[in-house]
Design an enzyme around this catalytic site. Structure first.
Site, PDB file in Angstrom:
ATOM      1  N   GLY A 212       0.816  -1.204   0.000  1.00 29.79           N
ATOM      2  CA  GLY A 212       0.000   0.000   0.000  1.00 29.79           C
ATOM      3  C   GLY A 212       0.852   1.257   0.000  1.00 29.79           C
ATOM      4  O   GLY A 212       1.960   1.298  -0.546  1.00 29.79           O
ATOM      5  N   SER A 213       0.346   2.292   0.667  1.00 32.60           N
ATOM      6  CA  SER A 213       1.012   3.596   0.637  1.00 32.60           C
ATOM      7  C   SER A 213       2.309   3.639   1.420  1.00 32.60           C
ATOM      8  O   SER A 213       3.042   4.637   1.336  1.00 32.60           O
ATOM      9  CB  SER A 213       0.059   4.670   1.172  1.00 32.60           C
ATOM     10  OG  SER A 213      -1.035   4.843   0.288  1.00 32.60           O
ATOM     11  N   THR A 214       2.629   2.583   2.180  1.00 34.13           N
ATOM     12  CA  THR A 214       3.907   2.602   2.901  1.00 34.13           C
ATOM     13  C   THR A 214       5.092   2.546   1.949  1.00 34.13           C
ATOM     14  O   THR A 214       6.224   2.800   2.362  1.00 34.13           O
ATOM     15  CB  THR A 214       3.990   1.423   3.890  1.00 34.13           C
ATOM     16  OG1 THR A 214       3.844   0.186   3.176  1.00 34.13           O
ATOM     17  CG2 THR A 214       2.905   1.519   4.949  1.00 34.13           C
TER      18      THR A 214
END
Length: 709
Positions: A327-329
């Site tokens: 994801g956005s990590t």
């Protein structure tokens, strides 16, 4: 009838004398030949083969009794024992000497309690083994049972009560997925270990127990026992001492491990905390866990059934064998890739309309919160603007994007000293070509930029990449063992560690990424709630890994979905941001949003490590807390008050004097046991059988409005 007189025959004395002398000579020759043959045979026995028969004779008088060494102990970083050995008794049966089990087994069951599992394992082993080799009938015989059997020992020839050291894990499930467990040796294990190690009854099956099996188990010794003709022991003739297994000192901290479990409450997931300066793993949990002690002497059918049918999969090590879309990590590293590749500059801005479109395509790729307006790199990280990364990945191209992601440690094991680590997947046309016959589509490049699609990354990889950002671009091998000692009185020897490799040659680019991660928490980003009441600086990035993104053209609120379909909540970060001593990666299964679910867990972990404040247990949690007190971490030092950080500032706060570099040793711990700088060996063990198949994706997630939180 007239009888004729019998004719008298005269003897030839001379001829008979000659015949007698011939026969005597022949007999004498035979005797001489026999005596010569006997003499030759005696000569062969007494001279030529003397050594062989003397050895056989000695073997009849002397019996070798193997002495199994104590297994090495396992300590945490402060010298507290996590795995030790306790005295125990077991019953061994030699089938050849014991005879028919139907005769002696009923009487033995009157003295010693034998379960159906014990009997089933014994029958299976008896059919598969040789009759003269001892077979364990029951492990962990109680003292009362041992006393009763000792009184009636004479009734059971071939049945022996054997003392040994039994492995014990003092903290149950707290370290089950890291330390692992030992279990009884099976046929495959015995074949692999060889005859020289046949006396070992247990072998490491998972975790560190398996990875460091040869070092932990030591070497078998022997006692030379003199026996009588009846086999009775007369005394000890000689001894070849056993070599105890090596002790291991881990980088894990018992108190931090407790804090991580408590911080999760009833939630399932995984978390990794590392020291970015060394690559040492400070804490690592996979939840739910299991009690490793259940496996030591053979787990019961009911317990094994309970663990294997649990839908939360407690036997599955999520950190090592699992993985999923990050994801956005992934955005801080994607931003760094954009700068290092020259596709983006620090001042480049994009106007986010809330929906990115590939030229020539009608369908858009959305931001959940709509348009964010003009967006630079720092804002794209702190507010998690998808539009920025859709366009960045599209402009970089999948080949160059994948190249940089591999440079940051994805798509390869972190090198942690646990068997079977999942290497993960970095999306690329080559990978897809090896799995399917379909071509690579531009939309798959776009969603790869926000950590979706074919991505598979583990929490270990995320923690390693985040630690590299915190440590000025140095990517280190993760390790759990700091040092070993070969003998109780021997000094601790740090294990060697490979030199780190750099992920960037431009520290200014890295500084800009760090500023964006700080603004995520201390600016107006997606995790500002973390900063409330904090006395130290933090840097981080929230993330969400989607299972279902939209229904038709409408985005789905993960909180409205059934529990098993909710998004994975993620967070990566480090602290103190001005002098990092800890970096974390958090994955909460079905947690919804990273900012509201995973980030608070990270804050509790930071507090436990940096201030000594243990998290408060959730009173409504049904998860059993690990044994031990809930006191704070001894020797911790509270950092100075928080400095004000201006979002978007190009200057990070200067290093704060007196900031905590590492936890102080507990009372009574040796300086070596508290040394955080010891490093781990680089040797790897062959991959072992996974407890559950690693998570993979056959197809990318559809173009979606991945939540910014």
């Amino acid at each position: 009838m007239k009888v004729r007189p019998r004719r008298r025959v005269l003897k030839n004395v001379a001829a008979e004398a000659v015949r007698f002398r011939q026969r005597s000579a022949l007999a004498f020759a035979g005797v001489v030949i026999a005596l010569l043959g006997l003499a030759v045979w005696y000569f062969q026995l007494q001279v030529i083969e003397h050594e062989e028969y003397a050895t056989r004779s000695e073997a009849n008088r002397i019996k070798l009794q193997p002495v199994v060494p104590g297994r090495g102990l396992i300590y945490d970083r402060k010298g507290r024992i996590l795995a030790d050995n306790v005295p125990a008794y077991r019953l061994d049966v030699t089938p050849k000497d014991a005879g028919d089990p139907a005769v002696w087994l009923p009487a033995l069951r009157g003295l010693v309690e034998l379960s159906e599992d014990d009997l089933a394992r014994f029958d299976e082993a008896r059919r598969a083994s040789r009759g003269f080799k001892p077979i364990t009938l029951k492990l962990r015989v109680t003292e009362e049972e041992a006393a009763r059997f000792a009184v009636d020992r004479w009734r059971f020839p071939g049945v022996e009560l054997v003392s040994y050291l039994n492995r014990r894990y003092l903290y149950g499930e707290l370290f089950a997925h890291t330390i692992g467990y030992v279990a009884r040796v099976d046929e495959a294990d015995a074949e692999k270990m060889g005859e020289a190690n046949a006396a070992f009854s247990h072998i490491g099956k998972t975790g560190l127990e398996r990875f460091y099996e040869e070092a932990l188990r030591g070497k078998i010794g022997y006692d030379k026992i003199e026996t009588s003709v009846e086999g009775r022991q007369l005394g000890l003739v000689d001894r070849v001492p056993a070599v105890p297994g090596a002790d291991l000192r881990l980088s894990l901290d018992l108190d931090l491990q407790r804090a991580m479990v408590i911080a999760f409450g009833d939630k399932d997931g995984s978390a990794v905390a590392v020291d970015p300066r060394t690559g040492a793993v400070l804490g690592m949990v996979s939840l739910p866990g299991y009690d490793a002690n259940l496996f030591v002497n053979g787990i019961s059918h009911d317990d094994y059934q309970r663990l294997t049918t649990d839908p939360s999969r407690p036997l599955f090590n999520r950190n090592v064998l699992g993985g999923g879309p990050p994801g956005s990590t992934i955005k801080p590293l994607a931003a760094l890739a954009g700068l290092d590749s020259g596709v983006r500059t620090p001042d480049y801005r994009v106007f986010s309309t809330g929906e990115f479109r590939i030229p020539g395509q009608r369908r858009g790729y959305r931001d959940s919160s709509g348009g964010a307006g003009w967006t630079d790199l720092r804002k794209s990280i702190s507010l998690s603007i998808n539009y920025y990364y859709y366009q960045l990945a599209y402009h970089m191209g999948i080949a160059r994007f994948a190249q940089y992601m591999r440079r940051y440690g994805f798509g390869e094991p972190t090198g942690i000293d646990l068997a079977g680590e999942n290497a993960g997947i970095v999306p690329s046309p080559e990978w897809k070509r090896g799995r399917t016959r379909e071509p690579w589509y531009p939309g798959e490049t776009v969603i790869a930029g926000i950590g979706q699609g074919y991505w598979i990354a583990t929490a270990l990889q995320l923690a390693r990449g985040t630690a590299a950002i915190a440590d000025q671009g140095r990517l280190r091998r993760l390790h759990l063992v700091d040092a070993r000692r070969d003998g109780y009185r021997a000094p601790w020897t740090p294990l060697p560690q490979d030199a780190p490799r750099r992920i960037t040659d431009n520290l200014e680019h890295l500084r800009i990424v760090q500023e964006g991660m700080m603004a995520t928490i201390h600016g107006q980003g997606t995790a500002t709630a973390m900063a409330r009441g904090a006395t130290y600086l933090m840097a981080g990035k929230t993330g969400t890994s989607q299972k279902i993104s939209r229904k038709g053209s409408q985005s789905m609120d993960p909180r409205s979905l059934p529990y098993h379909l909710r998004h994975q909540a993620l967070f990566v970060g480090y602290a103190p941001a001005d002098n990092p001593t800890i970096a974390v990666a958090i994955v909460v299964e079905h947690g919804g949003y990273g900012g509201s679910t995973a980030a608070p867990i990270a804050r509790k972990i930071f507090d436990a490590w940096l201030t000594g404040k243990m998290p408060e247990p959730d009173p409504e949690s049904t998860r059993q807390l690990p044994p031990g007190t809930l006191d704070g971490i001894p020797g911790s030092v509270a950092p100075p008050p928080l400095k004000q950080v201006v979002p978007g500032s190009r200057d990070l706060p200067s290093t704060t004097p007196g900031a905590r570099a590492a936890p102080a040793p507990s009372a009574g711990a040796t300086p070596a046991a508290a040394d955080p700088s010891a490093q781990a060996m680089t040797s790897r063990a062959p991959a072992g059988p996974p407890a559950s198949p690693a998570r993979t994706q056959a197809a990318p997630a559809p173009p979606s409005s991945e939540p910014r939180r």
